[in-house]
Design an enzyme around this catalytic site. Structure first.
Site, PDB file in Angstrom:
ATOM      1  N   HIS A   1       0.814  -1.230   0.051  1.00  0.00           N
ATOM      2  CA  HIS A   1      -0.154   0.077  -0.001  1.00  0.00           C
ATOM      3  C   HIS A   1       0.916   1.213   0.044  1.00  0.00           C
ATOM      4  CE1 HIS A   1      -3.278   2.756   0.879  1.00  0.00           C
ATOM      5  NE2 HIS A   1      -4.063   1.799   0.382  1.00  0.00           N
TER       6      HIS A   1
ATOM      7  N   ASP B   1      -7.810  -5.535  -0.711  1.00  0.00           N
ATOM      8  CA  ASP B   1      -8.296  -6.134  -1.794  1.00  0.00           C
ATOM      9  C   ASP B   1      -8.130  -7.792  -1.498  1.00  0.00           C
ATOM     10  OD1 ASP B   1      -9.386  -4.381  -3.753  1.00  0.00           O
ATOM     11  OD2 ASP B   1      -7.557  -3.478  -3.922  1.00  0.00           O
TER      12      ASP B   1
HETATM   13  N1  COA Z   1       4.227  -7.631  -4.414  1.00  0.00           N
HETATM   14  C1  COA Z   1       5.389  -7.563  -4.594  1.00  0.00           C
HETATM   15  N2  COA Z   1       6.048  -6.562  -4.524  1.00  0.00           N
HETATM   16  C2  COA Z   1       5.391  -5.205  -3.912  1.00  0.00           C
HETATM   17  C3  COA Z   1       4.105  -5.127  -3.987  1.00  0.00           C
HETATM   18  C4  COA Z   1       3.280  -6.464  -4.408  1.00  0.00           C
HETATM   19  N3  COA Z   1       1.797  -6.145  -4.237  1.00  0.00           N
HETATM   20  N4  COA Z   1       3.738  -3.912  -3.568  1.00  0.00           N
HETATM   21  C5  COA Z   1       4.692  -3.221  -3.579  1.00  0.00           C
HETATM   22  N5  COA Z   1       6.092  -4.102  -3.822  1.00  0.00           N
HETATM   23  C6  COA Z   1       7.245  -3.807  -3.882  1.00  0.00           C
HETATM   24  C7  COA Z   1       7.696  -3.268  -5.198  1.00  0.00           C
HETATM   25  O1  COA Z   1       8.236  -4.278  -5.843  1.00  0.00           O
HETATM   26  C8  COA Z   1       8.882  -2.087  -4.799  1.00  0.00           C
HETATM   27  O2  COA Z   1       9.678  -2.977  -4.547  1.00  0.00           O
HETATM   28  P1  COA Z   1      11.409  -2.541  -4.872  1.00  0.00           P
HETATM   29  O3  COA Z   1      11.511  -1.303  -3.859  1.00  0.00           O
HETATM   30  O4  COA Z   1      12.183  -3.548  -4.438  1.00  0.00           O
HETATM   31  O5  COA Z   1      11.251  -2.268  -6.174  1.00  0.00           O
HETATM   32  C9  COA Z   1       8.200  -1.630  -3.520  1.00  0.00           C
HETATM   33  O6  COA Z   1       7.350  -2.782  -2.772  1.00  0.00           O
HETATM   34  C10 COA Z   1       7.359  -0.478  -3.700  1.00  0.00           C
HETATM   35  O7  COA Z   1       6.392  -0.604  -4.391  1.00  0.00           O
HETATM   36  P2  COA Z   1       5.579   0.524  -5.387  1.00  0.00           P
HETATM   37  O8  COA Z   1       4.918  -0.233  -6.501  1.00  0.00           O
HETATM   38  O9  COA Z   1       6.627   1.506  -5.884  1.00  0.00           O
HETATM   39  O10 COA Z   1       4.455   1.179  -4.391  1.00  0.00           O
HETATM   40  P3  COA Z   1       3.536   1.941  -4.601  1.00  0.00           P
HETATM   41  O11 COA Z   1       3.491   2.770  -3.414  1.00  0.00           O
HETATM   42  O12 COA Z   1       3.786   2.702  -5.668  1.00  0.00           O
HETATM   43  O13 COA Z   1       2.268   1.241  -5.007  1.00  0.00           O
HETATM   44  C11 COA Z   1       0.609  -0.293  -4.778  1.00  0.00           C
HETATM   45  C12 COA Z   1       1.185   0.756  -4.071  1.00  0.00           C
HETATM   46  C13 COA Z   1      -0.743  -0.740  -3.886  1.00  0.00           C
HETATM   47  C14 COA Z   1       0.249   0.078  -6.120  1.00  0.00           C
HETATM   48  C15 COA Z   1       1.379  -1.554  -4.866  1.00  0.00           C
HETATM   49  O14 COA Z   1       1.597  -1.995  -3.460  1.00  0.00           O
HETATM   50  C16 COA Z   1       0.987  -2.746  -5.637  1.00  0.00           C
HETATM   51  O15 COA Z   1       1.011  -2.614  -6.939  1.00  0.00           O
HETATM   52  N6  COA Z   1       0.193  -3.653  -4.979  1.00  0.00           N
HETATM   53  C17 COA Z   1      -0.555  -4.765  -5.727  1.00  0.00           C
HETATM   54  C18 COA Z   1      -1.721  -4.197  -6.515  1.00  0.00           C
HETATM   55  C19 COA Z   1      -3.043  -4.014  -5.322  1.00  0.00           C
HETATM   56  O16 COA Z   1      -2.922  -5.029  -4.549  1.00  0.00           O
HETATM   57  N7  COA Z   1      -3.520  -2.975  -5.580  1.00  0.00           N
HETATM   58  C20 COA Z   1      -4.646  -2.551  -4.424  1.00  0.00           C
HETATM   59  C21 COA Z   1      -4.029  -1.522  -3.695  1.00  0.00           C
HETATM   60  S1  COA Z   1      -5.330  -1.232  -2.452  1.00  0.00           S
END
Ligand code: COA
Length: 404
Positions: A290, A341
């Site tokens: 998140h 989710d």
């Molecule tokens: N699975 C694996 N790794 C994850 C992850 C996940 N669900 N969510 C975050 N990470 C990791 C990223 O790969 C990144 O790792 P790194 O620093 O080694 O490259 C780090 O955590 C930061 O992730 P990032 O995508 O930059 O964070 P964000 O704040 O931009 O994104 C979300 C937040 C929610 C978009 C992200 O956690 C995600 O894509 N989750 C899956 C989709 C989801 O469940 N969405 C519903 C949100 S309520």
């Protein structure tokens, strides 16, 4: 933030006072940590894992108030007393009918489109027959907000019936939004425990500060565009797998893992292998992580409990058990926690909701938050127009076509 702060010199060289040299450029990728709006609707403490709707802790609201009470709280500023709730329920019941234009759109190819694409169109079509469509005034917005909240579950149910060639059961006046939706989707009178669980889900998903779809709605509303346009923009943003689309992807992942299990004793090992294979190849696991929470998402706490309870009630524990094991493994490998989710997927599955309607179900709930934010934006508006950091070519001259 543009680097083109001065025009190019006649010779075509870099402009005098080029922004890269003269201005501090602070770029927040993904607008992380940027405060984009002031709101009295909801608040998150990401470190403590707390969520509040208008000052009420989600842990207090969850299971204690109905979705109707929650929508009243978001739209009208406070929890209703008995009389207000009766009136609000009547307003919702009156507002749930779809207009002739939306009914006409439903007879077109829209019913063959995937759910969120179809619903994005249908939500937009609702404005055609809304009596307040031309007005952004507070009273008109309040009425439109109630109608949209009431119409959204009807839209999903009617869309589902059209695509499956079935008929939608009449609403039962003795049931609220949660019960009527389950009745209309499953075609069966829902069990009271299922209604209570779904009602709680709707409360848990209702609002969440500047999430992507709410921000999209506010950006649209801030141009003084109308509420239907704003929620149509929000529908488009919610559809993405990084936002509302994640719940569906979680269920698809659980079902894929389940298909690979031919021997019960191998189930946990297969879950582990799935998680490690994804994380080892830098793929995301849907339903985890998140932007704001640094600890447990408080909504996940309730959804986990509901999934466990529904597993017992339905006598089908594998979806909860797989989810719980997957949660453990993801935490061990990458210290990521489930978001809203993750357990919503198994809960909706237990409730008999088809997997491809999980994101539309999110929209049924979040419609209350989106519309509350449009009301708030219109009440104290300023155009939302951020800056950008320019990373392209330095200033240059246009050559005639013959010289390019
Ligand atoms: N699975 C694996 N790794 C994850 C992850 C996940 N669900 N969510 C975050 N990470 C990791 C990223 O790969 C990144 O790792 P790194 O620093 O080694 O490259 C780090 O955590 C930061 O992730 P990032 O995508 O930059 O964070 P964000 O704040 O931009 O994104 C979300 C937040 C929610 C978009 C992200 O956690 C995600 O894509 N989750 C899956 C989709 C989801 O469940 N969405 C519903 C949100 S309520």
């Amino acid at each position: 933030m543009s680097q083109h702060s001065a025009p190019p010199t006649p010779e075509g060289g870099p402009a005098v006072g080029h922004a890269a040299a003269s201005r501090d450029v602070v770029s927040h990728r993904g607008l992380a940590d940027v405060v984009a709006a002031s709101t009295a609707i909801s608040d998150i403490d990401g470190r403590a894992g707390l969520l509040f709707y208008r000052g009420y802790d989600i842990h207090d609201l969850s299971g204690a108030v109905s979705f109707e009470e929650c929508a009243h709280l978001l739209h009208r500023g406070d929890l209703p007393d008995r009389e207000q709730l009766t009136n609000y329920r009547a307003e919702l019941a009156e507002g749930r009918r779809l207009g002739a234009t939306t009914e006409a759109v439903l007879t077109t190819g829209v019913a063959t489109q995937p759910p969120m694409e179809a619903l994005r169109t249908l939500v937009s079509a609702l404005s055609a027959d809304d009596p307040d469509t031309g007005s952004n005034a507070p009273d008109a917005n309040a009425r439109k907000a109630a109608r949209l909240v009431a119409q959204m579950p009807t839209l999903v149910a009617v869309y589902h019936a059209r695509r499956t060639g079935s008929t939608v059961p009449d609403v039962d006046p003795g049931l609220d939004i949660a019960g009527n939706f389950l009745l209309q989707i499953t075609g069966r009178r829902p069990d009271p425990a299922a209604v209570a669980a779904f009602d709680e889900c709707l409360v848990l998903h209702a609002d969440h500060t500047m999430n992507a779809s709410t921000f999209a709605a506010r950006v649209c509303a801030a141009t003084l565009s109308d509420m239907h346009s704003a929620v149509t923009a929000a529908m488009g943003a919610l559809k993405g797998p990084l936002h509302g689309g994640a719940n569906e992807q979680v269920m698809t992942m659980l079902a894929d893992i389940d298909e690979r299990v031919d021997d019960e004793s191998a189930r946990q090992r297969i879950v582990d292998e799935h998680v490690r294979a994804k994380l080892d190849t830098d793929q995301k696991i849907m339903g985890f992580g998140h932007r704001v929470y640094r600890t447990e998402d408080p909504r996940a706490t309730h959804l986990r409990r509901m999934s466990r309870r529904l597993a017992q009630l339905t006598g089908e524990p594998k979806w909860y058990e797989m989810s719980a094991h997957l949660e453990q493994t993801v935490f061990q490998v990458k210290a990521l926690r489930p978001n809203v989710d993750f357990y919503a997927a198994s809960v909706y599955h237990y409730l008999g909701i088809p997997t491809d309607l999980f994101t539309p179900v999110f929209a049924i709930s979040r419609m209350s938050g989106w519309t509350a934010h449009v009301i708030e934006q219109h009440a104290d508006n300023r155009l939302i127009r951020p800056d950008s950091e320019y990373i392209g070519q330095p200033p240059r001259r246009v050559k005639p076509l013959s010289e390019r």
